[in-house]
Design an enzyme around this catalytic site. Structure first.
Site, mmCIF file in Angstrom:
data_model
loop_
_atom_site.group_PDB
_atom_site.id
_atom_site.type_symbol
_atom_site.label_atom_id
_atom_site.label_comp_id
_atom_site.label_asym_id
_atom_site.label_seq_id
_atom_site.Cartn_x
_atom_site.Cartn_y
_atom_site.Cartn_z
ATOM 1 N N HIS A 1 0.679 5.262 1.506
ATOM 2 C CA HIS A 1 -0.271 5.834 2.270
ATOM 3 C C HIS A 1 0.477 7.253 2.555
ATOM 4 O O HIS A 1 1.666 7.568 2.692
ATOM 5 C CB HIS A 1 -0.192 5.424 3.829
ATOM 6 C CG HIS A 1 -0.865 6.036 4.676
ATOM 7 N ND1 HIS A 1 -2.397 5.974 4.642
ATOM 8 C CD2 HIS A 1 -0.781 7.085 5.743
ATOM 9 C CE1 HIS A 1 -2.659 6.805 5.682
ATOM 10 N NE2 HIS A 1 -1.729 7.223 6.251
ATOM 11 N N SER B 1 4.553 6.977 2.834
ATOM 12 C CA SER B 1 5.089 5.560 3.063
ATOM 13 C C SER B 1 4.546 4.381 2.012
ATOM 14 O O SER B 1 3.217 4.452 1.912
ATOM 15 C CB SER B 1 4.751 5.411 4.410
ATOM 16 O OG SER B 1 5.163 6.369 5.326
ATOM 17 N N ASN C 1 0.874 -1.040 0.050
ATOM 18 C CA ASN C 1 0.230 -0.148 0.060
ATOM 19 C C ASN C 1 0.853 1.289 0.037
ATOM 20 O O ASN C 1 1.852 1.008 0.501
ATOM 21 C CB ASN C 1 -0.777 0.189 1.362
ATOM 22 C CG ASN C 1 -1.700 1.385 1.389
ATOM 23 O OD1 ASN C 1 -2.459 1.744 0.349
ATOM 24 N ND2 ASN C 1 -1.783 1.771 2.519
ATOM 25 N N ASP D 1 -2.826 0.371 7.987
ATOM 26 C CA ASP D 1 -1.561 1.489 7.797
ATOM 27 C C ASP D 1 -0.603 1.136 8.726
ATOM 28 O O ASP D 1 0.120 1.826 9.113
ATOM 29 C CB ASP D 1 -2.048 2.834 7.927
ATOM 30 C CG ASP D 1 -3.206 3.102 6.800
ATOM 31 O OD1 ASP D 1 -3.114 2.661 5.536
ATOM 32 O OD2 ASP D 1 -3.920 4.034 7.219
#
Ligand code: NHR
Ligand code: GAR
Length: 222
Positions: free
Chosen positions: A113, A140, A111, A149
């Site tokens: 973020h 990030s 992911n 997250d």
């Protein structure tokens, strides 16, 4: 000449898909990945158009057609796995994923973020960074785990917060940095240099990372 088989990817989006575009542009510059499909939970978003223009198959799986998160995630998993990706990329995907789904892709889902995690998990990160008077902000890339997250960090890029910033200006500068670090992390994985080990630690070039690779505001990513 590099004869290695390009890494099969599936990219999940919910919106504009500028991070998807950065990966597409990376492929044109030699990034050895094969974007097998782009899947959106939102119909009609611009990211789907970007994929079509690049000749990448697109699918829409609308969460509004499902009553339960688990049902949606099971359908999403089946759809993704039809394309047999080695890596799943969340690129502005805005749905929280259930633990069964996340476990299925353990060590093979990233992911991006828009904050310097562990600061500002969740949504509205730019306004929160401004409200807290942060001097540094950024983005990030992390492996996705069940903790929202909270997965192991791979790489971060910082931006300096300017005195006259609003959330929109700050978001635009962070987004530019996202477009630099996401293709980089994907390249490391495609080159077999990056993995998550059984202990949940990030391994880069054979070394356990005690902290993510960090690019300061002045540092060029590459
Ligand atoms: N799922 C798990 N299990 N773990 C992570 O680390 C995840 C994840 C799913 C998405 C992206 C994440 C981000 O980078 C991400 C990481 C959506 C929300 C959210 O609250 C929060 C974080 C992230 C993505 N989504 C609302 C929901 O109810 C919907 C919000 C909307 O549609 O606008 O799913 O920030
Ligand atoms: C990016 O800033 C990404 O980090 C963020 O949404 C934007 C998507 O832009 N992701 C999240 O907030 C996940 N909850 P894009 O669609 O243009 O790549």
């Amino acid at each position: 000449m590099n004869r290695a088989k390009p890494l099969p990817l599936v990219v999940l989006i919910s919106g504009s898909g500028s991070n998807l575009q950065a990966i597409i542009d990376g492929v044109a510059k030699g990034l050895q990945v094969d974007i097998r499909a782009v899947i959106s939970n939102q119909p009609g978003v611009f990211g789907l158009q970007r994929a079509e223009e690049a000749g990448i198959p697109t699918r829409v799986l609308d969460h509004k057609d499902f009553h339960q998160r688990e049902e949606y995630d099971e359908a999403l998993q089946s759809l993704i796995d039809e394309f047999r990706p080695d890596l799943v990329i969340l690129a502005g995907f805005m749905r929280i994923l259930t633990s069964g789904f996340v476990r299925h892709y353990a060590g093979r889902m990233f992911n991006i973020h828009p904050s310097l995690l562990p600061k500002f998990r969740g949504l509205h990160t730019h306004q929160r960074a401004l409200d807290d008077g942060e001097i540094l902000h950024g983005a990030s890339v992390h492996f996705v785990t069940e903790e929202l997250d909270g997965g192991p960090l791979i790489v971060q890029a910082q931006v300096r917060v300017e005195t006259d910033d609003d959330a929109e200006r700050l978001a635009a500068r962070v987004l530019k940095r996202e477009h630099q670090i996401y293709p980089l992390a994907i390249r490391w994985f495609a080159e077999g240099r990056l993995a998550l080990n059984a202990q949940g630690r990030v391994i880069l070039d054979g070394r356990e990372q005690k902290q993510p690779v960090i690019f300061t505001p002045e540092q060029v990513v590459g």
